[in-house]
Design a protein around this motif. Sequence first.
Motif, mmCIF file in Angstrom:
data_model
loop_
_atom_site.group_PDB
_atom_site.id
_atom_site.type_symbol
_atom_site.label_atom_id
_atom_site.label_comp_id
_atom_site.label_asym_id
_atom_site.label_seq_id
_atom_site.Cartn_x
_atom_site.Cartn_y
_atom_site.Cartn_z
ATOM 1 N N VAL A 1 -16.256 -28.677 -13.251
ATOM 2 C CA VAL A 1 -16.784 -27.312 -13.264
ATOM 3 C C VAL A 1 -15.916 -26.394 -12.401
ATOM 4 O O VAL A 1 -15.613 -25.259 -12.791
ATOM 5 C CB VAL A 1 -18.247 -27.292 -12.791
ATOM 6 C CG1 VAL A 1 -18.733 -25.864 -12.598
ATOM 7 C CG2 VAL A 1 -19.130 -28.022 -13.786
ATOM 8 N N VAL A 2 -15.494 -26.863 -11.222
ATOM 9 C CA VAL A 2 -14.634 -26.045 -10.369
ATOM 10 C C VAL A 2 -13.304 -25.768 -11.068
ATOM 11 O O VAL A 2 -12.784 -24.649 -10.999
ATOM 12 C CB VAL A 2 -14.400 -26.731 -9.010
ATOM 13 C CG1 VAL A 2 -13.407 -25.933 -8.169
ATOM 14 C CG2 VAL A 2 -15.708 -26.872 -8.249
ATOM 15 N N ALA A 3 -12.754 -26.765 -11.760
ATOM 16 C CA ALA A 3 -11.529 -26.547 -12.521
ATOM 17 C C ALA A 3 -11.742 -25.492 -13.597
ATOM 18 O O ALA A 3 -10.862 -24.655 -13.865
ATOM 19 C CB ALA A 3 -11.051 -27.854 -13.134
ATOM 20 N N ASP A 4 -12.924 -25.494 -14.207
ATOM 21 C CA ASP A 4 -13.261 -24.487 -15.217
ATOM 22 C C ASP A 4 -13.351 -23.108 -14.586
ATOM 23 O O ASP A 4 -12.918 -22.099 -15.169
ATOM 24 C CB ASP A 4 -14.582 -24.866 -15.889
ATOM 25 C CG ASP A 4 -14.861 -24.038 -17.139
ATOM 26 O OD1 ASP A 4 -13.892 -23.727 -17.866
ATOM 27 O OD2 ASP A 4 -16.038 -23.714 -17.392
ATOM 28 N N LEU A 5 -13.919 -23.035 -13.377
ATOM 29 C CA LEU A 5 -13.999 -21.757 -12.667
ATOM 30 C C LEU A 5 -12.606 -21.221 -12.352
ATOM 31 O O LEU A 5 -12.332 -20.020 -12.520
ATOM 32 C CB LEU A 5 -14.783 -21.923 -11.362
ATOM 33 C CG LEU A 5 -16.256 -22.324 -11.476
ATOM 34 C CD1 LEU A 5 -16.842 -22.557 -10.091
ATOM 35 C CD2 LEU A 5 -17.054 -21.259 -12.224
ATOM 36 N N LEU A 6 -11.707 -22.095 -11.916
ATOM 37 C CA LEU A 6 -10.346 -21.668 -11.595
ATOM 38 C C LEU A 6 -9.630 -21.142 -12.826
ATOM 39 O O LEU A 6 -8.809 -20.223 -12.734
ATOM 40 C CB LEU A 6 -9.555 -22.824 -10.984
ATOM 41 C CG LEU A 6 -10.010 -23.309 -9.603
ATOM 42 C CD1 LEU A 6 -9.272 -24.570 -9.203
ATOM 43 C CD2 LEU A 6 -9.790 -22.206 -8.557
ATOM 44 N N ALA A 7 -9.951 -21.722 -13.981
ATOM 45 C CA ALA A 7 -9.315 -21.267 -15.223
ATOM 46 C C ALA A 7 -9.907 -19.947 -15.712
ATOM 47 O O ALA A 7 -9.237 -19.188 -16.414
ATOM 48 C CB ALA A 7 -9.455 -22.336 -16.297
ATOM 49 N N GLY A 8 -11.173 -19.670 -15.328
ATOM 50 C CA GLY A 8 -11.849 -18.490 -15.878
ATOM 51 C C GLY A 8 -11.838 -17.264 -15.007
ATOM 52 O O GLY A 8 -11.953 -16.136 -15.507
ATOM 53 N N VAL A 9 -11.702 -17.435 -13.686
ATOM 54 C CA VAL A 9 -11.725 -16.282 -12.772
ATOM 55 C C VAL A 9 -10.325 -15.682 -12.681
ATOM 56 O O VAL A 9 -9.334 -16.402 -12.486
ATOM 57 C CB VAL A 9 -12.229 -16.706 -11.377
ATOM 58 C CG1 VAL A 9 -12.139 -15.539 -10.398
ATOM 59 C CG2 VAL A 9 -13.673 -17.208 -11.480
ATOM 60 N N GLU A 10 -10.256 -14.381 -12.809
ATOM 61 C CA GLU A 10 -8.951 -13.699 -12.771
ATOM 62 C C GLU A 10 -8.282 -13.864 -11.410
ATOM 63 O O GLU A 10 -8.913 -13.699 -10.363
ATOM 64 C CB GLU A 10 -9.139 -12.211 -13.067
ATOM 65 C CG GLU A 10 -7.837 -11.450 -13.136
ATOM 66 C CD GLU A 10 -8.049 -9.972 -13.438
ATOM 67 O OE1 GLU A 10 -7.046 -9.220 -13.477
ATOM 68 O OE2 GLU A 10 -9.221 -9.578 -13.638
ATOM 69 N N VAL A 11 -7.011 -14.207 -11.453
ATOM 70 C CA VAL A 11 -6.233 -14.437 -10.241
ATOM 71 C C VAL A 11 -5.535 -13.143 -9.834
ATOM 72 O O VAL A 11 -4.862 -12.507 -10.666
ATOM 73 C CB VAL A 11 -5.190 -15.556 -10.452
ATOM 74 C CG1 VAL A 11 -4.394 -15.790 -9.169
ATOM 75 C CG2 VAL A 11 -5.868 -16.830 -10.922
ATOM 76 N N PRO A 12 -5.672 -12.720 -8.581
ATOM 77 C CA PRO A 12 -4.984 -11.491 -8.151
ATOM 78 C C PRO A 12 -3.480 -11.702 -8.116
ATOM 79 O O PRO A 12 -2.980 -12.815 -7.915
ATOM 80 C CB PRO A 12 -5.535 -11.251 -6.745
ATOM 81 C CG PRO A 12 -5.959 -12.587 -6.271
ATOM 82 C CD PRO A 12 -6.448 -13.323 -7.493
ATOM 83 N N ARG A 13 -2.746 -10.636 -8.305
ATOM 84 C CA ARG A 13 -1.298 -10.709 -8.251
ATOM 85 C C ARG A 13 -0.841 -10.854 -6.809
ATOM 86 O O ARG A 13 -1.432 -10.303 -5.920
ATOM 87 C CB ARG A 13 -0.673 -9.465 -8.859
ATOM 88 C CG ARG A 13 -0.958 -9.321 -10.364
ATOM 89 C CD ARG A 13 -0.220 -8.109 -10.910
ATOM 90 N NE ARG A 13 -0.471 -7.970 -12.357
ATOM 91 C CZ ARG A 13 0.049 -7.013 -13.105
ATOM 92 N NH1 ARG A 13 0.851 -6.106 -12.541
ATOM 93 N NH2 ARG A 13 -0.213 -6.970 -14.389
#
Length: 325
Positions: free
Chosen positions: A313-325
């Motif tokens: 689930v945490v891996a899924d969160l990392l894939a879904g939450v936008e990463v800041p530049r």
Amino acid sequence: MSSTTGMTVPSLAPTETARLAGTVLDEIERAVVGRRRALELVLLGILGRGHVLLEDVPGLGKTMMARCFSEALGLSFRRVQFTPDLLPADLTGLSVYDPGTRTFEFRPGPVFTQLLLADEINRTPPKTQAALLEAMAEEQVSSDGETRPLPQPFVVLATDNPIEYEGTYALPEAQLDRFLLRVSLGYLSLDDEQELLARRLRHGWAPPQLSAVVDTATVLAMRASLELVQVETSVLRYVASLVHASREHPQVTVGASPRGGLALIALARGQALLDRRDYVTPEDVKAVAVPALAHRISLRPELWVRRVTSADVVADLLAGVEVPR
């Protein structure tokens, strides 16, 4: 320099802390084979002013790893084997009547140490597990109307066998949340396991004697230097978004608490420091997200059958939450 409870604590720059951390890890690797990343995570937990849960099947070196950290960091060490008949007073201590003085004298338990190895913590009932809650959260023990501070630094390294193994109890959610991170070791690679066997043949069953790389004052100074690692607003937003998303994920019944966000920041600062930087990047957050958050998430019961884990689930969160530049 600063003083903590009568102890003179030197001031350290993050670069010096990174150098010392590398030396500590190198010393521990004299006894522990093939666990560099796990060792880094445990050290990040100690420097992040937290407690560490080492989880995996028996026989993977969790207990030896904890003992090696106490030796390399120069910390006092006590080990408690958690068993079904262990009582809370066996951990925290108790008051004993002295007939000579006609008074009760408090005899401190093994929790009064700097590094406590809670070995197989989930083999004792929740009542005894709960005896550690105050010590882990407040670094103190209350007994007979008196509050007694614990030595500094105070770190609990707990080992935990998975709950599907016979004779174990699930850790309460409140206690899991007090662990800064959870580290799963896994089996060694073929080459590392061969090296482990070769070391046994060369040196026998006695593990090598490790030297203290630092002392108590230096460990406290290394902790303080993490506060010098900068965290930009965009990274703070990213951390908050990950924690918030864990509470809205469709496979989650209980998401990460605010303590999870604080843990993620502390560990990301440590990760940046190990990489010899004085600022946190989103990649630092990603590197420690699973150890910091997975044990704080409760999944829907039916997902156990589908073998979906909180780490997934945490891996899924990392894939879904936008990463800041």
